[in-house]
Design an enzyme around this catalytic site. Structure first.
Site, PDB file in Angstrom:
ATOM      1  N   ASP A 185       0.827  -1.209   0.000  1.00 57.68           N
ATOM      2  CA  ASP A 185       0.000   0.000   0.000  1.00 57.68           C
ATOM      3  C   ASP A 185       0.859   1.255   0.000  1.00 57.68           C
ATOM      4  OD1 ASP A 185      -2.299  -1.519   0.103  1.00 57.68           O
ATOM      5  OD2 ASP A 185      -2.660  -1.211   2.233  1.00 57.68           O
ATOM      6  N   LEU A 186       1.876   1.254   0.855  1.00 57.28           N
ATOM      7  CA  LEU A 186       2.703   2.451   1.006  1.00 57.28           C
ATOM      8  C   LEU A 186       3.507   2.737  -0.257  1.00 57.28           C
ATOM      9  CD1 LEU A 186       3.932   1.751   4.647  1.00 57.28           C
ATOM     10  CD2 LEU A 186       2.127   3.335   3.941  1.00 57.28           C
TER      11      LEU A 186
END
Length: 413
Positions: A185-186
Site C-alpha cells: 500500500d505504502l
C-alpha cells in the site's frame, strides 16, 4: 465555515509547493489516502470523498483517541490529516453530477477502486476528461489497469506476494514471512504521488491530462533490490536470508549487551577503522580477512568475522556502540518504536508531528520530504464524514442551501 473567505483561509493555510492544486481523493484505507496525504502535506487542497452511509472503514481501525463526545481512529487521522471532507453517493445521479462539477475545478483525482469500477459508474477517465481535459486521473490498484490480472481483487499482502518480496523475506530454514508493514500500500501510494505530480507538470505545460496507473504488484517488484537481475543474469533465485545480505559481509544484525545493532563496515576502510576502534588493529591485516573480497566469502564471514564482531559488540550497550562509532563507521542501534519516537535526531528532523484528534494533540509520523524554501506548518485534523459539505458544495460549487438539503434528503450527499 460560513463563506467563501473561509475557503480562502483554508487554502492559505495549506501553503507549500502544491498550494493552489486541488485534489479529489476518492480512496479508502491506505493505498490512496497516503498518496493524497503527501500532497496535502505539501500544500494541495485535498477533498476527501466518502459515501454518506459507508465512510472509509479505516475510521474503525485502532488505536482510538476518545473524548467525552467522540472516539476517533488515530490510524485514520494519520493518513487523512490536512484534508477537507465531503460525502457523495457516486451511484446516485445527483452524486455523479456533483462529482463532475468538482472535477471541472480539480487538477488531480485519486481513486483506488478495482479497475473498471469508475467506468461502470459512468465516471471513468474518458468521461471526466471531457469535463476537464487537464485532469490527472491517478488510479491505484492491485495489478494495474492492464494485463490478465487487472480485474482481480487485491490487498497489501497481494502486492507483497505477487511482487516477489514475500518469497525473499524471513529465514532460510523457515517459510517466507511478509514484511512487517503494509509496504504494498505504502509503495504504491508513493509512486502514485510521484506520478500524479509528474503528470500535473505535463498538464500545466500541454493542457492535457492523463491516467497515472500504479499497481501494488509493480510497486513491490521495484523494492526487490538485486533479485531480478540476479535471476535474469545467472538464474539465481532470491530466497529468505534473515538479516543477511546476499553478498555483502559484514552487513547485518549483531547482538550487544542490551539488544542488537546494525553494522555495515564491509569496506576495507571501515573494517580497518573498526578493528582499531576495538583495540585490535592487527585484525585488519590478518591474511584471511584483510580484504573485502575475502570477508564476502560466506564461510569466512561466519567462522572468522562474525566471532570477532560478537566478541567486540557483546561488551557494550547499543548507546555505547553508537557513541564509539560516531561518524566513523556505519553502526546503528536497532531501535524499538518508542526509541525512534523519542530519538533526538528524529525530533530535530520534525518527524513526529502533532495532529489534533478528539480534542488532544497526538504524535504521528511527519513528512519526510524536507524543502529548504518552506517552513513546516501546524497540521489540520482529519475531517469527519461530510464535515465540509457546506463549504465545498455551497461555496466552491455555488449550490444553494435548499438544494443542498434536497441532495442530503435524497441520499446523494
Amino acid at each position: 465555515m460560513a463563506d467563501l473567505d473561509e475557503l480562502n483561509i483554508w487554502q492559505s493555510r495549506r501553503s507549500g509547493p502544491l498550494a493552489g492544486v486541488t485534489v479529489l481523493d476518492i480512496t479508502r484505507v491506505v493505498a490512496g489516502p497516503f498518496c493524497s496525504m503527501l500532497m496535502a502535506d505539501l500544500g494541495a487542497t485535498v477533498i476527501k470523498v466518502e459515501h454518506p452511509d459507508e465512510p472509509d472503514y479505516a475510521r474503525t481501525f485502532p488505536p482510538f483517541v476518545a473524548s467525552d463526545e467522540e472516539q476517533l481512529s488515530a490510524f485514520f487521522a494519520q493518513y487523512n490529516r490536512n484534508k477537507l471532507g465531503i460525502t457523495l453517493n457516486l451511484k446516485s445521479p445527483d452524486g455523479k453530477a456533483l462529482l463532475c462539477k468538482l472535477v471541472a475545478k480539480a487538477d488531480i483525482l485519486v481513486e483506488n477502486f478495482r479497475p473498471g469500477t469508475m467506468d461502470r459508474l459512468g465516471l471513468g477517465f474518458e468521461t471526466l476528461r471531457d469535463i476537464n481535459p487537464r485532469l490527472v486521473y491517478t488510479a491505484i490498484s492491485g495489478y494495474g489497469r492492464t494485463g490478465p490480472n487487472a480485474s482481480k481483487p487485491a490487498y497489501d499482502n497481494t502486492g507483497q506476494a505477487a511482487g516477489g518480496l514475500w518469497s525473499m523475506n524471513g529465514y532460510p530454514d523457515r517459510p517466507p514471512v511478509r514484511v512487517g508493514t503494509i509496504i504494498g500500500d505504502l509503495a504504491a501510494s508513493l509512486y502514485a504521488a510521484i506520478g500524479a505530480v509528474a503528470a500535473l507538470r505535463e498538464a500545466e505545460r500541454t493542457g492535457k491530462g492523463q491516467v497515472v496507473d500504479v499497481s501494488q504488484q509493480d510497486s513491490v517488484l521495484t523494492l526487490t533490490e538485486n533479485a531480478v537481475v540476479r535471476y535474469t543474469t545467472r538464474q539465481e533465485v532470491a530466497s529468505p536470508l534473515g538479516n543477511d545480505h546476499p553478498f555483502v559481509r559484514p552487513y547485518g544484525q549483531f547482538p550487544c549487551k542490551d539488544g542488537y545493532v546494525f553494522f555495515g563496515g564491509y569496506t576495507d576502510k571501515f573494517w580497518a577503522i573498526t578493528c582499531a576502534m576495538f583495540g585490535e588493529p592487527d585484525k585488519a591485516m590478518d591474511p584471511e580477512i584483510d580484504t573485502m573480497e575475502k570477508r564476502f566469502d560466506p564461510v569466512v564471514a561466519e567462522t572468522r568475522v562474525k566471532p570477532l564482531l560478537d566478541r567486540w559488540f557483546s561488551a557494550y550497550t547499543k548507546a555505547e556502540l553508537e557513541e564509539m562509532a560516531g561518524d566513523k563507521v556505519p553502526l546503528s542501534a536497532i531501535k524499538t518504536i518508542p526509541e525512534v519516537v523519542e530519538d533526538p535526531h528524529i525530533a530535530a528532523r520534525n518527524m513526529i508531528v502533532d495532529v489534533p484528534i478528539a480534542g488532544r494533540m497526538i504524535g504521528m509520523f511527519g513528512l519526510p520530504i524536507k524543502l529548504s524554501g518552506r517552513e513546516e506548518e501546524p497540521n489540520e485534523k482529519a475531517p469527519s464524514p461530510g464535515e465540509h459539505n457546506g463549504l465545498v458544495f455551497s461555496k466552491l460549487l455555488g449550490i444553494a442551501e435548499d438544494e443542498l438539503e434536497r441532495l442530503k434528503a435524497a441520499g446523494a450527499v
